[in-house]
Scaffold this motif. Structure first.
Motif, PDB file in Angstrom:
ATOM      1  N   ASN A 329       0.811  -1.220   0.000  1.00 41.67           N
ATOM      2  CA  ASN A 329       0.000   0.000   0.000  1.00 41.67           C
ATOM      3  C   ASN A 329       0.844   1.269   0.000  1.00 41.67           C
ATOM      4  N   GLY A 330       2.153   1.122  -0.237  1.00 46.16           N
ATOM      5  CA  GLY A 330       3.002   2.287  -0.406  1.00 46.16           C
ATOM      6  C   GLY A 330       3.650   2.821   0.856  1.00 46.16           C
ATOM      7  N   PHE A 331       3.737   2.034   1.927  1.00 46.51           N
ATOM      8  CA  PHE A 331       4.344   2.493   3.176  1.00 46.51           C
ATOM      9  C   PHE A 331       5.786   2.006   3.281  1.00 46.51           C
ATOM     10  N   ASN A 332       6.613   2.762   4.016  1.00 43.75           N
ATOM     11  CA  ASN A 332       8.001   2.394   4.295  1.00 43.75           C
ATOM     12  C   ASN A 332       8.163   2.138   5.800  1.00 43.75           C
ATOM     13  N   PHE A 333       9.220   1.376   6.128  1.00 46.12           N
ATOM     14  CA  PHE A 333       9.414   0.971   7.521  1.00 46.12           C
ATOM     15  C   PHE A 333      10.830   1.238   7.996  1.00 46.12           C
ATOM     16  N   GLN A 334      10.925   1.537   9.294  1.00 47.21           N
ATOM     17  CA  GLN A 334      12.207   1.549  10.001  1.00 47.21           C
ATOM     18  C   GLN A 334      12.062   0.596  11.192  1.00 47.21           C
ATOM     19  N   ILE A 363      -2.897   1.647   7.848  1.00 48.49           N
ATOM     20  CA  ILE A 363      -3.299   1.764   6.440  1.00 48.49           C
ATOM     21  C   ILE A 363      -4.348   2.859   6.267  1.00 48.49           C
ATOM     22  N   LYS A 364      -5.266   2.972   7.245  1.00 48.94           N
ATOM     23  CA  LYS A 364      -6.366   3.936   7.121  1.00 48.94           C
ATOM     24  C   LYS A 364      -5.951   5.355   7.481  1.00 48.94           C
ATOM     25  N   TYR A 365      -5.058   5.512   8.449  1.00 49.79           N
ATOM     26  CA  TYR A 365      -4.830   6.844   9.010  1.00 49.79           C
ATOM     27  C   TYR A 365      -3.412   7.393   8.845  1.00 49.79           C
ATOM     28  N   ALA A 366      -2.424   6.534   8.517  1.00 50.62           N
ATOM     29  CA  ALA A 366      -1.031   6.986   8.529  1.00 50.62           C
ATOM     30  C   ALA A 366      -0.665   7.737   7.259  1.00 50.62           C
ATOM     31  N   ASP A 367       0.357   8.617   7.419  1.00 51.16           N
ATOM     32  CA  ASP A 367       0.928   9.363   6.293  1.00 51.16           C
ATOM     33  C   ASP A 367       1.977   8.479   5.624  1.00 51.16           C
ATOM     34  N   LYS A 368       1.810   8.217   4.321  1.00 47.63           N
ATOM     35  CA  LYS A 368       2.711   7.314   3.606  1.00 47.63           C
ATOM     36  C   LYS A 368       4.095   7.916   3.387  1.00 47.63           C
ATOM     37  N   VAL A 369       4.199   9.223   3.484  1.00 49.00           N
ATOM     38  CA  VAL A 369       5.488   9.875   3.232  1.00 49.00           C
ATOM     39  C   VAL A 369       6.475   9.592   4.360  1.00 49.00           C
ATOM     40  N   VAL A 370       5.977   9.558   5.591  1.00 51.30           N
ATOM     41  CA  VAL A 370       6.832   9.344   6.763  1.00 51.30           C
ATOM     42  C   VAL A 370       6.905   7.849   7.066  1.00 51.30           C
ATOM     43  N   PRO A 371       8.120   7.309   7.207  1.00 51.73           N
ATOM     44  CA  PRO A 371       8.261   5.868   7.472  1.00 51.73           C
ATOM     45  C   PRO A 371       7.602   5.463   8.811  1.00 51.73           C
ATOM     46  N   ILE A 372       7.118   4.245   8.824  1.00 49.18           N
ATOM     47  CA  ILE A 372       6.554   3.678  10.055  1.00 49.18           C
ATOM     48  C   ILE A 372       7.713   3.142  10.890  1.00 49.18           C
ATOM     49  N   LYS A 373       7.786   3.579  12.164  1.00 48.08           N
ATOM     50  CA  LYS A 373       8.873   3.137  13.041  1.00 48.08           C
ATOM     51  C   LYS A 373       8.383   1.982  13.922  1.00 48.08           C
ATOM     52  N   VAL A 374       9.131   0.899  13.904  1.00 47.77           N
ATOM     53  CA  VAL A 374       8.827  -0.266  14.727  1.00 47.77           C
ATOM     54  C   VAL A 374      10.071  -0.624  15.541  1.00 47.77           C
ATOM     55  N   GLU A 375       9.894  -0.773  16.858  1.00 45.69           N
ATOM     56  CA  GLU A 375      11.014  -1.098  17.739  1.00 45.69           C
ATOM     57  C   GLU A 375      10.537  -2.058  18.817  1.00 45.69           C
ATOM     58  N   TYR A 376      11.347  -3.070  19.118  1.00 41.76           N
ATOM     59  CA  TYR A 376      11.043  -3.917  20.279  1.00 41.76           C
ATOM     60  C   TYR A 376      12.345  -4.258  21.001  1.00 41.76           C
ATOM     61  N   TYR A 377      12.232  -4.233  22.347  1.00 44.95           N
ATOM     62  CA  TYR A 377      13.410  -4.410  23.203  1.00 44.95           C
ATOM     63  C   TYR A 377      12.970  -5.024  24.537  1.00 44.95           C
ATOM     64  N   ILE A 378      13.954  -5.541  25.290  1.00 47.49           N
ATOM     65  CA  ILE A 378      13.702  -6.179  26.585  1.00 47.49           C
ATOM     66  C   ILE A 378      14.083  -5.222  27.709  1.00 47.49           C
ATOM     67  N   GLN A 379      13.192  -5.078  28.681  1.00 47.21           N
ATOM     68  CA  GLN A 379      13.479  -4.259  29.864  1.00 47.21           C
ATOM     69  C   GLN A 379      12.718  -4.825  31.061  1.00 47.21           C
ATOM     70  N   ASP A 380      13.461  -5.188  32.123  1.00 45.10           N
ATOM     71  CA  ASP A 380      12.853  -5.719  33.354  1.00 45.10           C
ATOM     72  C   ASP A 380      11.960  -6.921  33.077  1.00 45.10           C
ATOM     73  N   GLN A 381      12.477  -7.864  32.231  1.00 44.06           N
ATOM     74  CA  GLN A 381      11.755  -9.094  31.882  1.00 44.06           C
ATOM     75  C   GLN A 381      10.416  -8.794  31.209  1.00 44.06           C
ATOM     76  N   ILE A 382      10.367  -7.685  30.506  1.00 50.53           N
ATOM     77  CA  ILE A 382       9.199  -7.283  29.723  1.00 50.53           C
ATOM     78  C   ILE A 382       9.666  -6.956  28.322  1.00 50.53           C
ATOM     79  N   VAL A 383       8.977  -7.509  27.323  1.00 54.80           N
ATOM     80  CA  VAL A 383       9.273  -7.123  25.951  1.00 54.80           C
ATOM     81  C   VAL A 383       8.360  -5.952  25.584  1.00 54.80           C
ATOM     82  N   ASN A 384       8.996  -4.853  25.143  1.00 55.93           N
ATOM     83  CA  ASN A 384       8.279  -3.645  24.746  1.00 55.93           C
ATOM     84  C   ASN A 384       8.281  -3.542  23.229  1.00 55.93           C
ATOM     85  N   ILE A 385       7.099  -3.461  22.646  1.00 54.77           N
ATOM     86  CA  ILE A 385       6.939  -3.348  21.188  1.00 54.77           C
ATOM     87  C   ILE A 385       6.316  -1.987  20.898  1.00 54.77           C
ATOM     88  N   CYS A 386       7.054  -1.121  20.205  1.00 49.27           N
ATOM     89  CA  CYS A 386       6.582   0.245  19.938  1.00 49.27           C
ATOM     90  C   CYS A 386       6.378   0.424  18.436  1.00 49.27           C
TER      91      CYS A 386
END
Length: 438
Positions: A329-334, A363-386
């Motif tokens: 659908n024309g989106f970019n990712f980081q 897909i419905k609301y995001a701006d296609k020009v700006v890349p979608i940022k996805v990050e996941y990391y471990i902190q205090d035995q919790i996985v954080n997905i942003c």
């Protein structure tokens, strides 16, 4: 019999109170006895009270003998008089021989079997005239004992009253506390659940008060949860009725135009059919979301079947599924992935539903020009997905019931996790937090 003799804290305090009260009462009794006996000893030693009492008793016995014409051998009648007087011992002598002794059980000493007089050497003998002869008598009087008995009874009553008073004082605090709890329970029964239960001490009453207070808090939380759920369902029904009514009204309108052939050209007909199809899909989408919401919220969390996955592999798989659709659908990712190995327990269908909801909104609301940022990391035995994206400025007016986010929150709660969505400066971000197994 295996019953253990273990005192509760209240029983132990009661036993201590009884022992303390009894000890104080005994001390008071001994003090009163000592003081009373001392006063009586002083009183009887300083005046002629006892002599007067003794002289009166001798006079009464002489009068008794005279009035009843007693003979020296009428031992039974003499004994009756002695028993009536109670505090008298009587000895009668004839010719220096003991013929009557009130201290002997049968009270009879026969003439001709005399006993030596134990009081003849130093005792005081008094004349007594019987009907048949004259005799001498020796009388011992113990009238002072009556007053000692009265003082002892009085001291015992005072000591007992002191015991009762001390006990009442010692248990007053507990009885007052019980009354306080009773009044507070009546307040709760009246519907005032905000009233705090008084907790005092460390015994069973305090534990009972603590339990009542915790039950009160749990009941308030349950009522709040039910009220929030009722309000949320009410808002959901209101929003869904509006969202469903709008496309449904438009669909009915298009179908009426087609059925009654109110269109002008074939192009208009195709457009009406196309619009009807879009409205039908919109209604289907909303109804699917609604069913999904009720399925998630009406399913017991204990029924959720979880599996253990390699965390990195699972997240990579879920991301790849979504990236393929969004790139189409024309989106970019980081993407900033996690280098730490971890395992995670999830229900795959439910977690995939969460990611589907998040990325379908992109897909419905995001701006296609700006890349979608996805990050996941471990902190205090919790996985954080942003997941973060910029909201498109070219959107038409969009109304949302929020069903998708509510469903995702419920799914995360069942996984002992959390999902938080925020919007700031036209940047929309979603953070998912899940416990892991290292």
């Amino acid at each position: 019999m295996n019953k253990k003799f273990l005192c509760t804290k209240l029983e132990f305090k009661l036993i201590l109170s009884i022992i303390f009260s009894f000890t104080i009462a005994c001390i008071i009794f001994i003090l009163l006895e000592t003081i009373g006996e001392s006063m009586l000893d002083s009183h009887f030693g300083k005046n002629s009270f006892m002599n007067n009492q003794k002289n009166q008793a001798i006079s009464d016995f002489s009068k008794y003998v005279s009035d009843n014409n007693l003979k020296i051998s009428d031992h039974d009648k003499i004994t009756q008089w002695v028993r009536k007087e109670k505090y008298v011992s009587l000895y009668i002598y004839k010719d220096k021989q003991l013929v009557y002794n009130s201290d002997i059980n049968d009270a009879t000493i026969y003439y001709g079997k005399p006993e030596e007089n134990p009081f003849m050497s130093g005792g005081s003998l008094y004349e007594v005239k019987f009907a048949d002869t004259d005799a001498k008598m020796y009388m011992e009087c113990f009238f002072q004992y009556k007053y000692y008995y009265i003082v002892s009874i009085f001291d015992g009553v005072i000591a007992f009253l002191c015991f009762i008073v001390i006990m009442l004082v010692l248990i007053k605090r507990k009885t007052t506390y019980i009354g306080t709890l009773e009044n507070e329970l009546k307040i709760l029964e009246g519907g005032n659940l905000s009233h705090e239960i008084t907790i005092s001490g460390r015994d069973e009453l305090a534990s009972l008060a603590q339990g009542i207070n915790e039950m009160r808090k749990s009941f308030i939380e349950r009522l709040d949860s039910e009220n929030k759920a009722h309000l949320a369902n009410s808002e959901l029904i209101t929003a869904m009725s509006h969202d469903l009514r709008t496309p449904l009204t438009a669909l009915v309108g298009y179908l009426d135009i087609i059925e009654y052939k109110k269109y002008k050209t074939d192009e208009n007909l195709k457009q009406y059919i196309h619009n009807s199809r879009e409205k039908a899909y919109q209604i289907k989408y909303l109804s699917d979301k609604l069913f999904e919401y009720f399925i998630v919220f009406n399913t017991n969390g204990d029924d959720l079947e979880v599996e253990t996955f390699d965390g990195n592999e699972l997240l990579e798989q879920l991301m790849e599924e979504q990236i393929f659709i969004l790139e189409d659908n024309g989106f970019n990712f980081q993407i900033d992935s996690c280098n730490t190995t971890f395992r995670i327990e999830v229900n795959l269908i439910s977690i995939r539903r969460v990611f589907d909801n998040i990325f379908s909104n992109i897909i419905k609301y995001a701006d296609k020009v700006v890349p979608i940022k996805v990050e996941y990391y471990i902190q205090d035995q919790i996985v954080n997905i942003c997941v973060e994206n910029k909201v498109s400025n070219n959107l038409k007016a969009v109304s949302s019931t929020g069903i998708g986010l509510k469903t995702c929150k419920k799914i995360m709660e069942r996984h002992n996790g959390q999902i938080v969505a925020t919007k700031q400066n036209n940047i929309f971000s979603v953070q998912i937090r899940l416990p892991i197994k290292l």
